[in-house]
Scaffold this active site. Sequence first.
Site, mmCIF file in Angstrom:
data_model
loop_
_atom_site.group_PDB
_atom_site.id
_atom_site.type_symbol
_atom_site.label_atom_id
_atom_site.label_comp_id
_atom_site.label_asym_id
_atom_site.label_seq_id
_atom_site.Cartn_x
_atom_site.Cartn_y
_atom_site.Cartn_z
ATOM 1 N N GLU A 106 -5.284 -16.543 -23.981
ATOM 2 C CA GLU A 106 -4.103 -16.590 -23.116
ATOM 3 C C GLU A 106 -3.517 -17.991 -22.995
ATOM 4 O O GLU A 106 -2.634 -18.231 -22.178
ATOM 5 C CB GLU A 106 -4.440 -16.032 -21.724
ATOM 6 C CG GLU A 106 -5.665 -16.649 -21.088
ATOM 7 C CD GLU A 106 -6.098 -15.942 -19.820
ATOM 8 O OE1 GLU A 106 -5.266 -15.262 -19.200
ATOM 9 O OE2 GLU A 106 -7.277 -16.076 -19.447
ATOM 10 N N ARG A 166 5.729 -17.619 -14.642
ATOM 11 C CA ARG A 166 6.022 -16.192 -14.563
ATOM 12 C C ARG A 166 6.204 -15.702 -13.126
ATOM 13 O O ARG A 166 6.654 -14.580 -12.902
ATOM 14 C CB ARG A 166 4.926 -15.376 -15.251
ATOM 15 C CG ARG A 166 3.531 -15.483 -14.655
ATOM 16 C CD ARG A 166 2.529 -14.822 -15.585
ATOM 17 N NE ARG A 166 1.154 -14.937 -15.162
ATOM 18 C CZ ARG A 166 0.486 -13.993 -14.510
ATOM 19 N NH1 ARG A 166 1.084 -12.864 -14.209
ATOM 20 N NH2 ARG A 166 -0.778 -14.165 -14.182
ATOM 21 N N ASN A 176 0.356 -12.064 -20.412
ATOM 22 C CA ASN A 176 1.063 -12.581 -19.234
ATOM 23 C C ASN A 176 1.016 -14.106 -19.211
ATOM 24 O O ASN A 176 2.047 -14.789 -19.157
ATOM 25 C CB ASN A 176 0.446 -12.027 -17.949
ATOM 26 C CG ASN A 176 0.545 -10.521 -17.864
ATOM 27 O OD1 ASN A 176 1.185 -9.883 -18.695
ATOM 28 N ND2 ASN A 176 -0.093 -9.939 -16.869
ATOM 29 N N ASP A 177 -0.201 -14.656 -19.250
ATOM 30 C CA ASP A 177 -0.329 -16.114 -19.236
ATOM 31 C C ASP A 177 0.046 -16.723 -20.573
ATOM 32 O O ASP A 177 0.600 -17.831 -20.625
ATOM 33 C CB ASP A 177 -1.758 -16.519 -18.851
ATOM 34 C CG ASP A 177 -1.914 -16.675 -17.346
ATOM 35 O OD1 ASP A 177 -0.901 -16.919 -16.674
ATOM 36 O OD2 ASP A 177 -3.036 -16.540 -16.836
ATOM 37 N N ARG A 206 -13.884 -8.650 -16.798
ATOM 38 C CA ARG A 206 -13.465 -10.055 -16.867
ATOM 39 C C ARG A 206 -14.168 -10.818 -15.755
ATOM 40 O O ARG A 206 -14.121 -10.416 -14.581
ATOM 41 C CB ARG A 206 -11.949 -10.160 -16.695
ATOM 42 C CG ARG A 206 -11.445 -11.604 -16.754
ATOM 43 C CD ARG A 206 -9.929 -11.668 -16.679
ATOM 44 N NE ARG A 206 -9.408 -11.277 -15.380
ATOM 45 C CZ ARG A 206 -8.110 -11.096 -15.109
ATOM 46 N NH1 ARG A 206 -7.226 -11.262 -16.064
ATOM 47 N NH2 ARG A 206 -7.719 -10.749 -13.900
ATOM 48 N N ARG A 261 -10.764 -6.303 -13.341
ATOM 49 C CA ARG A 261 -10.489 -7.604 -12.720
ATOM 50 C C ARG A 261 -11.516 -7.858 -11.614
ATOM 51 O O ARG A 261 -11.293 -7.519 -10.451
ATOM 52 C CB ARG A 261 -9.069 -7.619 -12.158
ATOM 53 C CG ARG A 261 -7.983 -7.314 -13.193
ATOM 54 C CD ARG A 261 -6.615 -7.329 -12.545
ATOM 55 N NE ARG A 261 -5.545 -7.061 -13.486
ATOM 56 C CZ ARG A 261 -5.022 -5.860 -13.705
ATOM 57 N NH1 ARG A 261 -5.498 -4.800 -13.050
ATOM 58 N NH2 ARG A 261 -4.052 -5.691 -14.572
ATOM 59 N N HIS A 315 0.822 -1.212 0.000
ATOM 60 C CA HIS A 315 0.000 0.000 0.000
ATOM 61 C C HIS A 315 0.858 1.264 0.000
ATOM 62 O O HIS A 315 0.514 2.258 -0.647
ATOM 63 C CB HIS A 315 -0.927 0.009 1.221
ATOM 64 C CG HIS A 315 -2.141 -0.849 1.056
ATOM 65 N ND1 HIS A 315 -2.954 -0.777 -0.052
ATOM 66 C CD2 HIS A 315 -2.685 -1.795 1.851
ATOM 67 C CE1 HIS A 315 -3.946 -1.640 0.080
ATOM 68 N NE2 HIS A 315 -3.799 -2.268 1.225
ATOM 69 N N CYS A 329 -4.539 -7.070 -23.441
ATOM 70 C CA CYS A 329 -4.708 -6.522 -22.094
ATOM 71 C C CYS A 329 -3.601 -6.962 -21.141
ATOM 72 O O CYS A 329 -3.618 -6.608 -19.965
ATOM 73 C CB CYS A 329 -6.068 -6.899 -21.508
ATOM 74 S SG CYS A 329 -6.300 -8.674 -21.266
#
Length: 555
Positions: free
Chosen positions: A431, A465, A454-455, A332, A296, A189, A502
Site C-alpha cells: 500500500e 483520501r 486505498n492507501d 490484518r 480488520r 448505525h 483488498c
Amino acid sequence: MEQIKGVAASKGISIGSVLLYQTGDPKVSKKQTNDVLGEIARFEAAVQTAVATLGELHERALQTVGEKEAAVFEIHQMMLEDLDFLEGVKDCITSESCNAEYAVQQAGGQLAEMFAGMDDEYMRERASDVRDVSARVVRVLCGCDGNPLEGVKGQVIVAAEDLMPSETIQMDTSKVLAFVTRLGSKISHSAILARTMGIPAVVGLREGFDTLKAGQEIIVDGFNGDVYLGPDEKTLAHFKNERDLYLEKKRVLRSLIGKRAVSLDGKEIEINANIGHPADIALCEENDAGGIGLFRSEFLYMESQDFPSEDFQFESYRDILQKMAGKRVIVRTLDLGADKHAPYFKLPHEDNPAMGYRAIRICLRQPDIFITQLRALHRASVFGKLAIMFPMITSLKEVLEIKKVVALVKCQLDEEHIPYSKEIEYGIMIETPAAVMATDLLAREVDFFSIGTNDLTQYTLACDRMNASLSELYDPRNLSVLRMIALTVRNAHKAGIWAGICGESAGDLELTGLYLKLGVDELSVSPASVLEVRNKVLHTDSREVDDSMLNLYTV
C-alpha cells in the site's frame, strides 16, 4: 418537481408519502429539587429499566438483522454502565440540586460533544450512540418510551432529523418504504441497519430537509443520494422502471450462490470479503464469500476500554475461524493510527497522521502489543485456515524484523507446549510506493501480497483520501496506480506467490476485467459486493480488455 441532494446510505428506490418523524431528546427543563437522593434513585431506576429494554431490543435485532447489527444494543447497555456517565449525572444532580432528566441531558450532551470533536469518523459517529442512550433514559424518566410508528397506517417514507439505532430497529419495517434524514453519514448505525434491513436510505440532506412536507409524495434514490419532491409522471415512470430492474438484478445475483467465479475465457479468481467484526461473518455466509480476505483486527482495540488481552483476542479469532469452517481467513494485524484511534494508546498528535506513527510502525516499536496479538493468532490457528497479513510495509528491513518476532512467538508457544498450525500463510499489504518498488525482494520473504488500493492511491497521488476538497484527484483508476498494481502482481508471480487486492477498488466493476487480465488471484470486497463482482467475472472475457496503456514503459 424539486430535487434535493443527500448522501446515498442504503441502495434501492422507493416511492411514497412523507411521514415527518420527531426524534431526538425529549424537551426537558431544569427544575430545582430539595430531594437530591430521591432524584438519584429515580435516575438509577430509569437506568435499570433502560438496560432491560435494550436487552429486549438486542433480542429483536438478533432475529431481524443478525448478530452484527444487534451488537449496538449491547454497546448501549455498556454505556449505561459506564462510570463516567453515571457519576457525571449524579454529580450534576448533587451540585446543581436539579431534576434527573436535566442532569442526564447535560452529562450525555457533554459526552456526545467529546466524541463529536474527535478526528476519527468512526469515533465521531459514536456521539449518536451517546445521544441515543441519554434520550432513552430521559424518555423513561418522562414516561414516554413508546413505539416510534405506533398508530401509523399504510406504508410511509420516514423523514427525520436523524434516527437513533433503537428508533430504527423498533420500527415496523412493513410500514417503512425508506428513510431520509437531515443529519447522519454512511457509517452511522442507522445507515448500517437500513442497509441490513434492505431499506433504501438517503442521509445528510442538510438544509434540503426543510423542503419536505408531511404527506408529500417523493422518490428516494438510494443509489445516488437524490430525493425528488412532487415528481412528474415521466420521472415517476423512470424510477418505477429502475426499481423493478434493481429487484430483478437482486434476484439474479442470488442465483449465483455456489458458483465459481470463472471468466468467459476460463480465468478463475477468488472472491473474498472484508470484515471488521466477528459478527460480520453472517453477511459473508449470506453472500457466499469464498473466505475472508481482510479482517480488520484494529476494531477489537477500538471497541475496548483498554488493551485487549491475549485470551480476549484468541477467543475472537477462534470464533471467526470456526465459523468460516475451513475457508481461509486473512487477519490484518493492528492498523491503528491515521484515521483510526483508541484513546488508551495515547498516540501523539501529528500534523500528518496518514504518514505518521501507525500500523506496523507501532507494532515494531511496541513489541509487547505485537507479541500479544501474534500469540493470540497462532493459538487460534488450529481452529481453521489462518493467514496473517502485516500492513503499511515500506522496506525489506521491516519484513525481516517481523519474521524475527514471529519466530520468537513460535518459540514461546513451543516452550509452553501450546499448539499452533504449521500451515499459516504470512503476507504483507502492498500500500506504499516504496513497497511496490521492492516487491521483487519482498516476494522472496512472504507467502502472498494483498494490495491496499486505498492507501496506495493516496500515497502514489500525494492526495489525502480523507480530504473532501481533493476528491476529484483521488482516483484509484489513475494510470500510475494501475501500473503499480501490475508490477506487484508480476513480481509476485515471478516468485511463485499469489497476489490479491483488498482495497475499495477491488469492488470497482469497471476494473474487474483489467484485474483478470493482469492475473490478480484474489479480490476482497465488502460482503454485499461479493455476488456483484462474481457476476461481473462470469460475464467478462479478459482477452477483450485493453491493457496497452500499462505497458508503454518497462516497469
